[in-house]
Design an enzyme around this catalytic site. Structure first.
Site, PDB file in Angstrom:
ATOM      1  N   ARG A 144      55.726 -55.933   3.852  1.00  0.00           N
ATOM      2  CA  ARG A 144      57.121 -56.239   3.474  1.00  0.00           C
ATOM      3  C   ARG A 144      57.923 -56.641   4.723  1.00  0.00           C
ATOM      4  O   ARG A 144      58.727 -57.554   4.683  1.00  0.00           O
ATOM      5  CB  ARG A 144      57.778 -55.025   2.810  1.00  0.00           C
ATOM      6  CG  ARG A 144      57.313 -54.732   1.400  1.00  0.00           C
ATOM      7  CD  ARG A 144      57.689 -55.781   0.394  1.00  0.00           C
ATOM      8  NE  ARG A 144      59.109 -55.841   0.086  1.00  0.00           N
ATOM      9  CZ  ARG A 144      59.628 -56.561  -0.902  1.00  0.00           C
ATOM     10  NH1 ARG A 144      58.835 -57.292  -1.688  1.00  0.00           N
ATOM     11  NH2 ARG A 144      60.922 -56.593  -1.127  1.00  0.00           N
TER      12      ARG A 144
ATOM     13  N   GLU B 152      50.196 -54.300  -9.544  1.00  0.00           N
ATOM     14  CA  GLU B 152      50.031 -55.749  -9.386  1.00  0.00           C
ATOM     15  C   GLU B 152      48.569 -56.116  -9.122  1.00  0.00           C
ATOM     16  O   GLU B 152      48.076 -57.123  -9.625  1.00  0.00           O
ATOM     17  CB  GLU B 152      50.928 -56.251  -8.251  1.00  0.00           C
ATOM     18  CG  GLU B 152      52.406 -56.191  -8.628  1.00  0.00           C
ATOM     19  CD  GLU B 152      53.340 -56.518  -7.467  1.00  0.00           C
ATOM     20  OE1 GLU B 152      52.850 -56.879  -6.372  1.00  0.00           O
ATOM     21  OE2 GLU B 152      54.557 -56.417  -7.656  1.00  0.00           O
TER      22      GLU B 152
ATOM     23  N   ASN C  68      61.062 -68.978  -1.622  1.00  0.00           N
ATOM     24  CA  ASN C  68      60.847 -68.104  -0.459  1.00  0.00           C
ATOM     25  C   ASN C  68      59.364 -67.869  -0.118  1.00  0.00           C
ATOM     26  O   ASN C  68      58.992 -66.887   0.502  1.00  0.00           O
ATOM     27  CB  ASN C  68      61.630 -66.798  -0.591  1.00  0.00           C
ATOM     28  CG  ASN C  68      61.251 -66.006  -1.822  1.00  0.00           C
ATOM     29  OD1 ASN C  68      60.328 -66.399  -2.549  1.00  0.00           O
ATOM     30  ND2 ASN C  68      61.927 -64.901  -2.054  1.00  0.00           N
TER      31      ASN C  68
ATOM     32  N   LYS D 171      53.291 -68.467  -2.835  1.00  0.00           N
ATOM     33  CA  LYS D 171      53.904 -69.066  -4.019  1.00  0.00           C
ATOM     34  C   LYS D 171      53.685 -70.584  -4.020  1.00  0.00           C
ATOM     35  O   LYS D 171      53.269 -71.160  -2.994  1.00  0.00           O
ATOM     36  CB  LYS D 171      55.392 -68.705  -4.031  1.00  0.00           C
ATOM     37  CG  LYS D 171      55.654 -67.197  -4.194  1.00  0.00           C
ATOM     38  CD  LYS D 171      57.152 -66.900  -4.167  1.00  0.00           C
ATOM     39  CE  LYS D 171      57.444 -65.443  -4.444  1.00  0.00           C
ATOM     40  NZ  LYS D 171      58.906 -65.168  -4.506  1.00  0.00           N
TER      41      LYS D 171
ATOM     42  N   HIS E 108      55.003 -63.736  -1.831  1.00  0.00           N
ATOM     43  CA  HIS E 108      55.283 -62.467  -2.512  1.00  0.00           C
ATOM     44  C   HIS E 108      54.521 -61.342  -1.821  1.00  0.00           C
ATOM     45  O   HIS E 108      53.385 -61.539  -1.383  1.00  0.00           O
ATOM     46  CB  HIS E 108      54.823 -62.534  -3.980  1.00  0.00           C
ATOM     47  CG  HIS E 108      54.762 -61.181  -4.622  1.00  0.00           C
ATOM     48  ND1 HIS E 108      55.878 -60.563  -5.139  1.00  0.00           N
ATOM     49  CD2 HIS E 108      53.737 -60.297  -4.785  1.00  0.00           C
ATOM     50  CE1 HIS E 108      55.536 -59.362  -5.603  1.00  0.00           C
ATOM     51  NE2 HIS E 108      54.244 -59.183  -5.397  1.00  0.00           N
TER      52      HIS E 108
ATOM     53  N   TYR F 154      56.633 -59.967 -13.076  1.00  0.00           N
ATOM     54  CA  TYR F 154      58.064 -59.785 -12.810  1.00  0.00           C
ATOM     55  C   TYR F 154      58.754 -59.093 -13.994  1.00  0.00           C
ATOM     56  O   TYR F 154      59.852 -59.484 -14.381  1.00  0.00           O
ATOM     57  CB  TYR F 154      58.723 -61.132 -12.515  1.00  0.00           C
ATOM     58  CG  TYR F 154      58.490 -61.677 -11.121  1.00  0.00           C
ATOM     59  CD1 TYR F 154      58.512 -60.853  -9.987  1.00  0.00           C
ATOM     60  CD2 TYR F 154      58.275 -63.034 -10.915  1.00  0.00           C
ATOM     61  CE1 TYR F 154      58.309 -61.362  -8.712  1.00  0.00           C
ATOM     62  CE2 TYR F 154      58.075 -63.545  -9.629  1.00  0.00           C
ATOM     63  CZ  TYR F 154      58.091 -62.706  -8.533  1.00  0.00           C
ATOM     64  OH  TYR F 154      57.907 -63.210  -7.258  1.00  0.00           O
TER      65      TYR F 154
END
Ligand code: IDP
Ligand code: MG
Length: 200
Positions: free
Chosen positions: A135, A176, A162, A59, A165, A99
């Site tokens: 993840r 995605e 954070n 990000k 992604h 999103y």
């Protein structure tokens, strides 16, 4: 070991050169696998299963903080294979598609501002159970709850910054990848240690 790997790769190439085998691969979902999907274990042709793909993005805060290299390194050292990579400035439209489930959340305007504040580096990684593994590597959405050793646990402290992604499911990953990448931007390439890292 190296000889075994090379022999296996040659075997695969022979199979892939065979039209019947290629047709069988296509009908068994091989094409969708190239775009981030997966197919069930087992294959009549004997060609090892194509492994999962997932979308990882550094990000804008991660890019600004020059964390791109360290984040890539974590996926490489875990043994995953990079098959797509680009840097771009995200548009409002792309972000709202990415999103889509969060558009109605109260924090969405701030999320949009954050995600469009600078370039992102977006990648597709391939490997065995890469969706689940990445993840875990990325850690909890809220860095305060992320374990040390995860990317968010090591590099961030607030949910609104954070750093990274990662797709949260196989279906999400496929959606995605198709959203962020054109098919021609994804490379299918063989790594010599694929038997160890990608075909277990
Ligand atoms: P994920 O990134 O771990 O998959 P999601 O729930 O999909 O988490 O949320 C997407 C992103 O939206 C988060 O990574 C974070 O940047 C932002 N976000 C989620 N919840 C909040 C919140 O409560 N406040 C501010 N930002 C949030
Ligand atoms: Mg998510």
């Amino acid at each position: 070991m190296l000889q075994r790997c090379i022999f296996k790769r040659l075997q695969q190439r022979c199979c892939l050169g065979n039209q019947d085998a290629t047709k069988s691969l296509l009908s068994s979902g091989f094409a969708s696998a190239l775009l981030g999907g997966h197919r069930a274990a087992g294959s009549k042709s004997g060609v090892p299963d194509v492994k999962e793909r997932t979308l990882i993005a550094v990000k804008p805060d991660g890019v600004q903080r020059r964390l791109v290299g360290q984040i890539i390194q974590r996926f490489e050292q875990r043994g995953f294979k990079l098959v797509g990579l680009k840097m771009l400035q995200v548009s409002d439209d792309l972000l709202s598609q990415h999103y889509c489930e969060l558009r109605t959340k109260p924090f969405y305007p701030r999320l949009q501002e954050y995600m469009t504040s600078g370039p992102v580096v977006v990648m597709v990684w391939e490997g065995h159970k890469v969706v689940q593994a990445s993840r875990t590597m990325v850690g909890h959405t809220n860095p305060l709850e992320a374990q040390a050793g995860t990317i968010r646990g090591d590099f961030s402290f607030h949910i609104s910054r954070n750093v990274v992604h990662a797709s949260d499911s196989l279906d999400g990953a496929q959606r995605e990848i198709q959203l962020w990448f054109q098919k021609k931007e994804l490379l299918n390439w063989d790594c010599f240690d694929q038997t160890l890292t990608c075909e277990v």
